[in-house]
Motif scaffolding. Structure first.
Motif, PDB file in Angstrom:
ATOM      1  N   ALA A 223      18.631  21.465  61.321  1.00 56.15           N
ATOM      2  CA  ALA A 223      17.330  21.082  60.788  1.00 56.15           C
ATOM      3  C   ALA A 223      17.154  21.582  59.360  1.00 56.15           C
ATOM      4  O   ALA A 223      16.399  21.006  58.583  1.00 56.15           O
ATOM      5  CB  ALA A 223      16.222  21.634  61.678  1.00 56.15           C
ATOM      6  N   ARG A 224      17.847  22.677  59.011  1.00 58.94           N
ATOM      7  CA  ARG A 224      17.745  23.235  57.671  1.00 58.94           C
ATOM      8  C   ARG A 224      18.998  24.043  57.380  1.00 58.94           C
ATOM      9  O   ARG A 224      19.670  24.514  58.294  1.00 58.94           O
ATOM     10  CB  ARG A 224      16.503  24.117  57.534  1.00 58.94           C
ATOM     11  CG  ARG A 224      16.417  25.212  58.576  1.00 58.94           C
ATOM     12  CD  ARG A 224      15.173  26.061  58.447  1.00 58.94           C
ATOM     13  NE  ARG A 224      15.297  27.012  57.356  1.00 58.94           N
ATOM     14  CZ  ARG A 224      14.264  27.681  56.838  1.00 58.94           C
ATOM     15  NH1 ARG A 224      13.040  27.460  57.287  1.00 58.94           N
ATOM     16  NH2 ARG A 224      14.442  28.541  55.864  1.00 58.94           N
ATOM     17  N   ASP A 225      19.294  24.224  56.095  1.00 60.98           N
ATOM     18  CA  ASP A 225      20.479  24.968  55.684  1.00 60.98           C
ATOM     19  C   ASP A 225      20.139  26.335  55.100  1.00 60.98           C
ATOM     20  O   ASP A 225      21.037  27.122  54.811  1.00 60.98           O
ATOM     21  CB  ASP A 225      21.274  24.169  54.633  1.00 60.98           C
ATOM     22  CG  ASP A 225      21.828  22.874  55.199  1.00 60.98           C
ATOM     23  OD1 ASP A 225      22.254  22.884  56.362  1.00 60.98           O
ATOM     24  OD2 ASP A 225      21.821  21.862  54.473  1.00 60.98           O
ATOM     25  N   GLU A 226      18.860  26.625  54.897  1.00 59.74           N
ATOM     26  CA  GLU A 226      18.471  27.872  54.255  1.00 59.74           C
ATOM     27  C   GLU A 226      18.572  29.058  55.215  1.00 59.74           C
ATOM     28  O   GLU A 226      18.541  28.906  56.428  1.00 59.74           O
ATOM     29  CB  GLU A 226      17.028  27.770  53.740  1.00 59.74           C
ATOM     30  CG  GLU A 226      16.814  26.696  52.692  1.00 59.74           C
ATOM     31  CD  GLU A 226      16.497  25.346  53.295  1.00 59.74           C
ATOM     32  OE1 GLU A 226      16.543  25.237  54.546  1.00 59.74           O
ATOM     33  OE2 GLU A 226      16.216  24.395  52.541  1.00 59.74           O
ATOM     34  N   ALA A 227      18.647  30.238  54.640  1.00 61.00           N
ATOM     35  CA  ALA A 227      18.600  31.466  55.423  1.00 61.00           C
ATOM     36  C   ALA A 227      17.210  31.645  56.034  1.00 61.00           C
ATOM     37  O   ALA A 227      16.227  31.069  55.547  1.00 61.00           O
ATOM     38  CB  ALA A 227      18.943  32.660  54.544  1.00 61.00           C
ATOM     39  N   THR A 306      11.921  27.235  61.124  1.00 58.08           N
ATOM     40  CA  THR A 306      10.917  27.927  60.318  1.00 58.08           C
ATOM     41  C   THR A 306      11.553  29.105  59.574  1.00 58.08           C
ATOM     42  O   THR A 306      12.682  29.507  59.852  1.00 58.08           O
ATOM     43  CB  THR A 306       9.775  28.433  61.213  1.00 58.08           C
ATOM     44  OG1 THR A 306      10.323  29.125  62.361  1.00 58.08           O
ATOM     45  CG2 THR A 306       8.942  27.277  61.727  1.00 58.08           C
ATOM     46  N   ASP A 307      10.806  29.691  58.647  1.00 56.38           N
ATOM     47  CA  ASP A 307      11.346  30.800  57.854  1.00 56.38           C
ATOM     48  C   ASP A 307      11.563  32.041  58.675  1.00 56.38           C
ATOM     49  O   ASP A 307      12.326  32.937  58.282  1.00 56.38           O
ATOM     50  CB  ASP A 307      10.393  31.135  56.694  1.00 56.38           C
ATOM     51  CG  ASP A 307      10.340  30.036  55.639  1.00 56.38           C
ATOM     52  OD1 ASP A 307      11.343  29.287  55.531  1.00 56.38           O
ATOM     53  OD2 ASP A 307       9.323  29.941  54.943  1.00 56.38           O
ATOM     54  N   ARG A 308      10.892  32.112  59.823  1.00 54.58           N
ATOM     55  CA  ARG A 308      10.978  33.331  60.626  1.00 54.58           C
ATOM     56  C   ARG A 308      10.896  32.997  62.121  1.00 54.58           C
ATOM     57  O   ARG A 308      10.133  32.136  62.525  1.00 54.58           O
ATOM     58  CB  ARG A 308       9.825  34.276  60.238  1.00 54.58           C
ATOM     59  CG  ARG A 308       9.882  35.664  60.842  1.00 54.58           C
ATOM     60  CD  ARG A 308       8.697  36.480  60.360  1.00 54.58           C
ATOM     61  NE  ARG A 308       8.666  37.821  60.929  1.00 54.58           N
ATOM     62  CZ  ARG A 308       9.212  38.898  60.346  1.00 54.58           C
ATOM     63  NH1 ARG A 308       9.806  38.768  59.177  1.00 54.58           N
ATOM     64  NH2 ARG A 308       9.136  40.091  60.924  1.00 54.58           N
ATOM     65  N   LEU A 309      11.699  33.686  62.886  1.00 52.17           N
ATOM     66  CA  LEU A 309      11.657  33.622  64.342  1.00 52.17           C
ATOM     67  C   LEU A 309      11.411  35.013  64.886  1.00 52.17           C
ATOM     68  O   LEU A 309      11.797  36.019  64.257  1.00 52.17           O
ATOM     69  CB  LEU A 309      13.001  33.134  64.915  1.00 52.17           C
ATOM     70  CG  LEU A 309      13.397  31.676  64.810  1.00 52.17           C
ATOM     71  CD1 LEU A 309      14.802  31.495  65.393  1.00 52.17           C
ATOM     72  CD2 LEU A 309      12.415  30.764  65.534  1.00 52.17           C
TER      73      LEU A 309
END
Length: 313
Positions: A223-227, A306-309
């Motif tokens: 879904a996304r490639d970012e950290a 999302t940015d955080r889990l």
């Protein structure tokens, strides 16, 4: 992994070309944990490998477990060890049954199996028989000699449709799945091309009708490639997961232990409860209709939307 106990190989039987059946029992003959159709066990081999195999015996036999192992010439060594090294009387570690492929209530079942995918289906058929539920089996393989358990299945007569590819070609999925039945359930296990074809053929069926089990993880686009960050709430740690490592690796690098086995999203050993955030489910265990609402994730392959889990670790 679940609790592990050492069991003894009570019997070995060749069930088809390249398919070896192991019967496992406690050395003292004691009772084994109960299980339900669709369950698998972890087989912990003396060479350090752990592999998952579906239970294919009689679930009402409380003294033995039965698994069937296909020799995989291009595998990672587990099946070769079972075929070439394991003998009667040997002792193997066994992780107790888990079920990621449960048989749900229905008024009719269509079972579809390809090759060694017949193993989890056998106890499902037995259960349907005990309950008096209508069922049919569509069973494909490269050739008749490679199709395990045909002798057992012969007792069910014309409800079993065995289709060796060298004799009759591919399974006629359109004929069997063309008409959607709202109260029926379709269970399919086998190689990825078969599962993909069945999913496509069931596209017009109700969302909950099809149940599949994969031996190899399905390809899924991230879904996304970012950290992103993962909070390990019980441990009081927050870790950063970069694109080149898995959540499982990042958790272990932080000194938190998570049990795992296949590390491909097919066995369920690393299931972890999610507390906050939206996981990017990349496993091959959750049904498509459960992916938006699941409160768990398989950290060996799944990532984050999302940015955080936050995880219950």
């Amino acid at each position: 992994m679940t609790d592990v106990e050492v069991l003894e190989v009570a019997a070995i039987r060749e069930r088809a070309e390249g398919v070896r059946e192991l019967t496992l029992a406690r050395p003292d003959g004691g009772r084994l944990p109960d299980w339900t159709p669709g369950s698998h066990i972890d087989l912990v081999l003396p060479n350090g490998l752990t592999r998952q195999y579906s239970l294919c015996g009689d679930r009402w036999d409380s003294r033995t477990y039965r698994v069937a192992v296909l020799r995989e010439p291009d595998g990672r060594g587990g099946s070769a060890y079972v075929h070439d090294v394991v003998g009667v009387g040997d002792r193997l570690g066994v992780g107790w049954p888990r079920n990621n492929f449960p048989l749900v209530p229905a008024t009719e079942y269509l079972f579809i199996a390809g090759g060694i995918g017949i193993t989890p289906v056998l106890p499902m058929i037995h259960q349907a028989e005990l309950l008096g539920i209508e069922w049919h089996l569509l069973y494909g393989g490269r050739r008749r000699a490679s199709m395990a358990f045909l002798d057992e299945l012969a007792t069910y007569g014309d409800r079993v449709h065995a289709v060796p590819q060298d004799e009759r070609g591919l399974l006629d999925l359109a004929a069997w799945l063309g008409e959607a039945k709202s109260a029926a359930r379709v269970y399919c296990c086998g190689p990825a091309p078969l599962l993909d074809a069945v999913e496509a053929a069931c596209a017009h069926w109700p969302a909950h009708a099809l149940h599949t089990e994969r031996f190899v993880a399905a390809e899924r686009t991230p879904a996304r490639d970012e950290a992103f960050e993962v909070e390990l709430r019980r441990s009081g740690k927050t870790i950063r997961v970069t694109p080149e490592i898995s959540v499982l690796e990042a958790i272990r690098n932080a000194g938190v232990d998570v049990l795992s086995s296949c590390e491909h999203g097919t066995c369920g050993t690393c299931e972890t409860v999610g507390l906050d955030g939206l996981p990017d489910h990349r496993d091959s265990l959750l049904a498509e209709h459960d992916r938006e609402t699941a409160d768990c994730m398989y950290v060996c392959v799944s990532r984050s939307r999302t940015d955080r889990l936050a995880l219950d670790l």
